[in-house]
Design a protein around this motif. Structure first.
Motif, mmCIF file in Angstrom:
data_model
loop_
_atom_site.group_PDB
_atom_site.id
_atom_site.type_symbol
_atom_site.label_atom_id
_atom_site.label_comp_id
_atom_site.label_asym_id
_atom_site.label_seq_id
_atom_site.Cartn_x
_atom_site.Cartn_y
_atom_site.Cartn_z
ATOM 1 N N MET A 123 47.248 40.320 38.878
ATOM 2 C CA MET A 123 45.882 39.975 39.274
ATOM 3 C C MET A 123 45.502 38.578 38.801
ATOM 4 S SD MET A 123 43.618 41.052 41.205
ATOM 5 C CE MET A 123 42.196 40.101 41.655
ATOM 6 N N ASP B 290 36.721 37.978 35.823
ATOM 7 C CA ASP B 290 36.255 38.385 37.157
ATOM 8 C C ASP B 290 37.006 39.633 37.605
ATOM 9 O OD1 ASP B 290 34.712 36.127 37.068
ATOM 10 O OD2 ASP B 290 35.725 35.087 38.715
ATOM 11 N N ASP B 291 36.269 40.581 38.172
ATOM 12 C CA ASP B 291 36.933 41.798 38.643
ATOM 13 C C ASP B 291 37.477 41.596 40.060
ATOM 14 O OD1 ASP B 291 34.767 42.066 40.351
ATOM 15 O OD2 ASP B 291 33.969 43.858 39.399
ATOM 16 N N VAL B 292 38.275 42.541 40.491
ATOM 17 C CA VAL B 292 38.959 42.465 41.781
ATOM 18 C C VAL B 292 37.963 42.281 42.929
ATOM 19 C CG1 VAL B 292 40.442 43.731 43.386
ATOM 20 C CG2 VAL B 292 40.875 43.859 40.942
ATOM 21 N N ASN B 293 36.880 43.036 42.922
ATOM 22 C CA ASN B 293 35.890 42.941 43.996
ATOM 23 C C ASN B 293 35.293 41.540 44.083
ATOM 24 O OD1 ASN B 293 36.215 45.623 44.736
ATOM 25 N ND2 ASN B 293 34.588 46.319 43.371
ATOM 26 N N GLU B 294 34.949 40.971 42.944
ATOM 27 C CA GLU B 294 34.358 39.639 42.920
ATOM 28 C C GLU B 294 35.318 38.603 43.501
ATOM 29 O OE1 GLU B 294 32.220 36.709 39.618
ATOM 30 O OE2 GLU B 294 32.930 38.695 39.021
ATOM 31 N N VAL B 295 36.591 38.707 43.126
ATOM 32 C CA VAL B 295 37.608 37.768 43.600
ATOM 33 C C VAL B 295 37.775 37.881 45.120
ATOM 34 C CG1 VAL B 295 40.062 37.151 43.493
ATOM 35 C CG2 VAL B 295 38.832 37.780 41.400
ATOM 36 N N PHE B 296 37.859 39.113 45.631
ATOM 37 C CA PHE B 296 38.103 39.289 47.065
ATOM 38 C C PHE B 296 36.861 39.042 47.919
ATOM 39 C CE2 PHE B 296 42.072 41.128 45.577
ATOM 40 C CZ PHE B 296 42.952 40.524 46.459
ATOM 41 N N ILE C 100 46.995 36.352 41.389
ATOM 42 C CA ILE C 100 46.218 36.428 42.630
ATOM 43 C C ILE C 100 44.915 35.647 42.488
ATOM 44 C CG2 ILE C 100 44.910 38.011 44.125
ATOM 45 C CD1 ILE C 100 47.178 40.071 43.625
ATOM 46 N N LYS C 101 44.231 35.790 41.346
ATOM 47 C CA LYS C 101 43.008 35.005 41.098
ATOM 48 C C LYS C 101 43.306 33.521 41.179
ATOM 49 C CE LYS C 101 40.808 37.932 37.685
ATOM 50 N NZ LYS C 101 40.306 37.968 36.300
#
Length: 183
Positions: A100, A26-32, A103-104
């Motif tokens: 990351m 999962d990329d950063v945008n998807e996670v946030f 964070i995920k």
């Protein structure tokens, strides 16, 4: 997008190990985005509960907007600070997949707490389930053993709790000695 979020929620609640394995890419945008949606839901529910008298806020004591903003910002900041603090211990105990991944783990593990942790009394069960998910998430996303993930969580939670108890004890002793000298 909503279908993706609902699917992730189901995964983290019903089959967390598989959900964490699937979230590795999962990329950063998807996670946030996921976190943002759950955070808004959580904050709205907290604000409603506080206005009707639950959650330690008396009705009419604060506006629903202030509670909503406080909940949004406070939860966001605490989550990110905890993730960074947790990552320090992950790194020291051998996690090498980057911040990351931690964070995920923290964000996805917060799913039960954000959805149902606002409920009086039983919300504690969902908060505890989030800790279990956090341990599973660290294991899967940082490729560390379960025992190391448990140690990371214990250290990351225990140190601030000990410091808070020490500060509280200091203030309690100070208050008692001040009131004793005034009497």
């Amino acid at each position: 997008m909503i279908e993706s979020i609902i699917s992730k929620v189901k995964g983290f609640i019903l089959n967390p190990v598989e959900a964490f394995q699937q979230s590795k890419k999962d990329d950063v945008n998807e996670v946030f985005i996921y976190f943002g949606v759950l955070l808004v839901v959580y904050s709205v529910l907290v604000a409603i509960m506080s206005v009707i008298g639950f959650g330690g806020v008396m009705p009419g004591g604060q506006s629903i907007v202030m509670v909503l903003i406080s909940s949004l910002l406070g939860t966001l900041i605490l989550t990110l600070v905890f993730a960074v603090w947790l990552h320090l211990w992950v790194y020291l105990l051998g996690g090498k997949n980057g911040i990351m991944a931690t964070i995920k783990s923290v964000i996805y593990a917060s799913t039960p707490e954000l959805l149902l942790g606002w409920l009086p009394v039983i919300g504690l069960i969902f908060s505890l389930w989030s800790i279990v998910l956090g341990i599973l998430g660290l294991r899967e996303l940082q490729d560390i053993s379960t025992s190391k993930a448990v140690i990371v969580y214990v250290i990351a939670v225990l140190i601030p709790v000990i410091l808070l108890v020490m500060v509280a004890a200091f203030f309690m002793i100070s208050f008692m000695s001040i009131t004793e000298t005034m009497a």
